[in-house]
Design an enzyme around this catalytic site. Structure first.
Site, PDB file in Angstrom:
ATOM      1  NE  ARG A 174      -3.717  -2.331   0.382  1.00 50.88           N
ATOM      2  CZ  ARG A 174      -3.391  -3.521  -0.133  1.00 50.88           C
ATOM      3  NH1 ARG A 174      -2.342  -3.639  -0.949  1.00 50.88           N
ATOM      4  NH2 ARG A 174      -4.111  -4.584   0.116  1.00 50.88           N
TER       5      ARG A 174
ATOM      6  CB  SER B 232      -8.206  -1.418   5.395  1.00 46.08           C
ATOM      7  OG  SER B 232      -8.843  -2.605   5.021  1.00 46.08           O
TER       8      SER B 232
ATOM      9  CD  GLU C 233      -4.791   0.017   3.409  1.00 46.82           C
ATOM     10  OE1 GLU C 233      -4.551  -0.974   4.125  1.00 46.82           O
ATOM     11  OE2 GLU C 233      -5.504  -0.040   2.385  1.00 46.82           O
TER      12      GLU C 233
HETATM   13  C1  LIG Z   1     -15.604   0.383   0.943  1.00 46.79           C
HETATM   14  C2  LIG Z   1     -14.140   0.525   0.604  1.00 46.79           C
HETATM   15  C3  LIG Z   1     -13.394  -0.602   0.317  1.00 46.79           C
HETATM   16  C4  LIG Z   1     -12.041  -0.476  -0.008  1.00 46.79           C
HETATM   17  N1  LIG Z   1     -11.332  -1.607  -0.276  1.00 46.79           N
HETATM   18  C5  LIG Z   1     -10.028  -1.513  -0.600  1.00 46.79           C
HETATM   19  C6  LIG Z   1      -9.254  -2.681  -0.893  1.00 46.79           C
HETATM   20  O1  LIG Z   1      -9.760  -3.806  -0.895  1.00 46.79           O
HETATM   21  N2  LIG Z   1      -7.951  -2.530  -1.207  1.00 46.79           N
HETATM   22  C7  LIG Z   1      -7.363  -1.298  -1.257  1.00 46.79           C
HETATM   23  O2  LIG Z   1      -6.158  -1.212  -1.557  1.00 46.79           O
HETATM   24  N3  LIG Z   1      -8.054  -0.165  -0.970  1.00 46.79           N
HETATM   25  C8  LIG Z   1      -9.367  -0.248  -0.647  1.00 46.79           C
HETATM   26  N4  LIG Z   1     -10.073   0.892  -0.369  1.00 46.79           N
HETATM   27  C9  LIG Z   1      -9.377   2.211  -0.367  1.00 46.79           C
HETATM   28  C10 LIG Z   1      -9.395   2.946  -1.715  1.00 46.79           C
HETATM   29  O3  LIG Z   1     -10.559   2.642  -2.470  1.00 46.79           O
HETATM   30  C11 LIG Z   1      -8.154   2.642  -2.558  1.00 46.79           C
HETATM   31  O4  LIG Z   1      -6.966   3.063  -1.900  1.00 46.79           O
HETATM   32  C12 LIG Z   1      -8.202   3.350  -3.932  1.00 46.79           C
HETATM   33  O5  LIG Z   1      -7.110   2.933  -4.711  1.00 46.79           O
HETATM   34  C13 LIG Z   1      -8.181   4.871  -3.803  1.00 46.79           C
HETATM   35  O6  LIG Z   1      -8.576   5.403  -5.066  1.00 46.79           O
HETATM   36  P1  LIG Z   1      -9.179   6.888  -5.160  1.00 46.79           P
HETATM   37  O7  LIG Z   1      -9.343   7.192  -6.582  1.00 46.79           O
HETATM   38  O8  LIG Z   1     -10.390   7.024  -4.311  1.00 46.79           O
HETATM   39  O9  LIG Z   1      -7.979   7.709  -4.541  1.00 46.79           O
HETATM   40  P2  LIG Z   1      -8.082   8.937  -3.536  1.00 46.79           P
HETATM   41  O10 LIG Z   1      -8.572   8.448  -2.216  1.00 46.79           O
HETATM   42  O11 LIG Z   1      -8.816  10.049  -4.168  1.00 46.79           O
HETATM   43  O12 LIG Z   1      -6.528   9.321  -3.391  1.00 46.79           O
HETATM   44  C14 LIG Z   1      -5.609   8.457  -2.750  1.00 46.79           C
HETATM   45  C15 LIG Z   1      -4.195   9.062  -2.882  1.00 46.79           C
HETATM   46  O13 LIG Z   1      -3.848   9.069  -4.266  1.00 46.79           O
HETATM   47  C16 LIG Z   1      -3.576  10.403  -4.716  1.00 46.79           C
HETATM   48  N5  LIG Z   1      -4.094  10.487  -6.079  1.00 46.79           N
HETATM   49  C17 LIG Z   1      -5.296  10.053  -6.550  1.00 46.79           C
HETATM   50  N6  LIG Z   1      -5.358  10.217  -7.884  1.00 46.79           N
HETATM   51  C18 LIG Z   1      -4.183  10.786  -8.267  1.00 46.79           C
HETATM   52  C19 LIG Z   1      -3.638  11.190  -9.513  1.00 46.79           C
HETATM   53  N7  LIG Z   1      -4.296  11.038 -10.661  1.00 46.79           N
HETATM   54  N8  LIG Z   1      -2.387  11.724  -9.519  1.00 46.79           N
HETATM   55  C20 LIG Z   1      -1.681  11.881  -8.372  1.00 46.79           C
HETATM   56  N9  LIG Z   1      -2.152  11.499  -7.166  1.00 46.79           N
HETATM   57  C21 LIG Z   1      -3.373  10.958  -7.113  1.00 46.79           C
HETATM   58  C22 LIG Z   1      -4.287  11.321  -3.739  1.00 46.79           C
HETATM   59  O14 LIG Z   1      -3.648  12.590  -3.680  1.00 46.79           O
HETATM   60  C23 LIG Z   1      -4.114  10.525  -2.445  1.00 46.79           C
HETATM   61  O15 LIG Z   1      -2.820  10.729  -1.909  1.00 46.79           O
HETATM   62  C24 LIG Z   1     -11.431   0.799  -0.045  1.00 46.79           C
HETATM   63  C25 LIG Z   1     -12.203   1.945   0.233  1.00 46.79           C
HETATM   64  C26 LIG Z   1     -13.533   1.814   0.556  1.00 46.79           C
HETATM   65  C27 LIG Z   1     -14.350   3.055   0.845  1.00 46.79           C
END
Ligand SMILES: Cc1cc2nc3c(=O)[nH]c(=O)nc-3n(C[C@H](O)[C@H](O)[C@H](O)COP(=O)(O)OP(=O)(O)OC[C@H]3O[C@@H](n4cnc5c(N)ncnc54)[C@H](O)[C@@H]3O)c2cc1C
Length: 318
Positions: free
Chosen positions: A173, A238, A312
């Site tokens: 992660r 998580s 995380e």
């Molecule tokens: C119900 C639920 C279940 C989940 N299950 C999992 C799981 O099984 N496994 C897992 O790993 N995660 C899980 N997550 C967490 C999350 O969905 C993941 O980490 C996902 O990859 C985040 O994507 P996001 O687009 O929402 O990123 P964001 O939350 O919007 O951003 C995360 C980070 O990435 C950066 N970022 C985002 N896009 C860009 C870009 N284009 N350029 C530069 N920086 C960027 C942001 O600045 C931030 O630092 C879960 C979340 C929820 C709510």
């Protein structure tokens, strides 16, 4: 789309961050802009360099892994989205180039439809390609790094670079990509990425498989989540990483559960009764509640097991 009025007309001043957070937390932000594709991203950097939008820029996907501050943020929240799913990913046999705003569940479905295996674990992760690239998202023993061949970024000067995945410093992660000033990278030993860059997309590679097997893989992942996680409640997934020390098989969720903390709450934020490593917003929960619960839970686990849980979720400071 070239530089023009496209993006400028979509600048929304004085929004609330909670609207862009999967746990519905966060105070005011000076401006929000939604961006799709490299030309629009270039336009955003150019608007910023002419000071037509407030700085700094904060890049996000679905905000499904970020705890935004109650006090809010100065600057512009740049949300990477996908205007059109079909033109945002380009398949060539088992490989695909996907733009940053592409939703992970849609990517998993499209791979399955084409009979390309390896993407099934993304089906229940509610984020985007950009977020997964930064977080090295994973589930069920698979992670983004196992799919990713290269990452394309844009620097604030508008230059586009494609970096091999080996340069991303992927770990559990984590990646070299701090994402922005809030989340400086904890990864060392790699050449730093250009300051203030954004992920534009990633080249991914799976393997040839039978579509019906991919579909049943998707169904298994989704069924498991429905059964074990509070997927209908606002959360950030998580909260803590699974520890590398401690009794074998003891995940962060199991440690929290066996410490008796399911249902514990601070204000509107509660340790989910369904999965102890999820904190859910039961209504009106705020960053302060979340942080207090996080400190309390990690303190109790440390007392009971001698294990320090690391968050995380990305906690952004005002
Ligand atoms: C119900 C639920 C279940 C989940 N299950 C999992 C799981 O099984 N496994 C897992 O790993 N995660 C899980 N997550 C967490 C999350 O969905 C993941 O980490 C996902 O990859 C985040 O994507 P996001 O687009 O929402 O990123 P964001 O939350 O919007 O951003 C995360 C980070 O990435 C950066 N970022 C985002 N896009 C860009 C870009 N284009 N350029 C530069 N920086 C960027 C942001 O600045 C931030 O630092 C879960 C979340 C929820 C709510």
């Amino acid at each position: 789309m070239g530089a023009g009025l496209g993006c400028r007309s979509r600048i929304r001043p004085r929004e609330r961050l909670s609207r862009f957070s999967s746990i519905r937390i966060g105070g005011p932000v000076s401006a929000v802009i939604s961006v799709s594709g490299p030309a629009e991203m270039e336009e955003v950097f150019s608007l910023r360099s002419r000071e037509e939008i407030p700085g700094p820029l904060h890049f996000v996907g679905r905000g499904s892994n970020i705890l935004f501050p109650d006090r809010g943020l100065e600057g512009t929240l740049v949300r990477l989205e996908t205007a059109d799913l079909s033109s945002s990913c380009r398949w060539r046999e088992e490989e695909v180039y996907v733009e940053a705003g592409y939703p992970l569940p849609a990517l998993a479905r499209e791979a399955a439809r084409r009979g390309i295996g390896g993407f099934e674990f993304l089906s229940g992760i509610p984020g985007t390609v950009g977020g997964a690239t930064v977080m090295n998202a994973g589930a069920g023993g698979r992670e983004w790094a196992s799919l990713c061949r290269s990452v394309t970024i844009m620097t604030p000067a508008g230059s586009v670079e494609t970096l091999p995945a080996e340069r991303m410093g992927y770990g559990y992660r984590t990646s070299l990509f701090g994402g922005n000033r809030h989340s400086g990278s904890e990864v060392t030993g790699f050449e730093p990425l250009p300051e203030g860059s954004v992920v534009l997309g990633a080249l991914l590679s799976g393997f040839s498989a039978r579509p019906d097997e991919c579909q049943s893989g998707l169904a298994r992942h989704l069924e498991y989540r429905k059964r074990t996680q509070p997927i209908d409640e606002p959360s950030l997934g998580s909260v803590f990483r699974n520890p590398s020390k401690g009794p074998p098989g003891y995940t962060a969720g199991r440690l929290i559960e066996e410490t008796g903390l399911k249902g514990e709450f601070r204000g509107g934020i509660m340790v989910s009764r369904r999965h102890a490593n999820f904190f859910v917003n039961t209504g009106g929960g705020c960053e302060r509640d979340f942080r207090e619960l996080l400190d309390y839970v990690s303190g109790r686990v440390r007392e009971r097991w001698g294990i320090v849980l690391e968050p995380e979720v990305r906690v952004w400071n005002a």
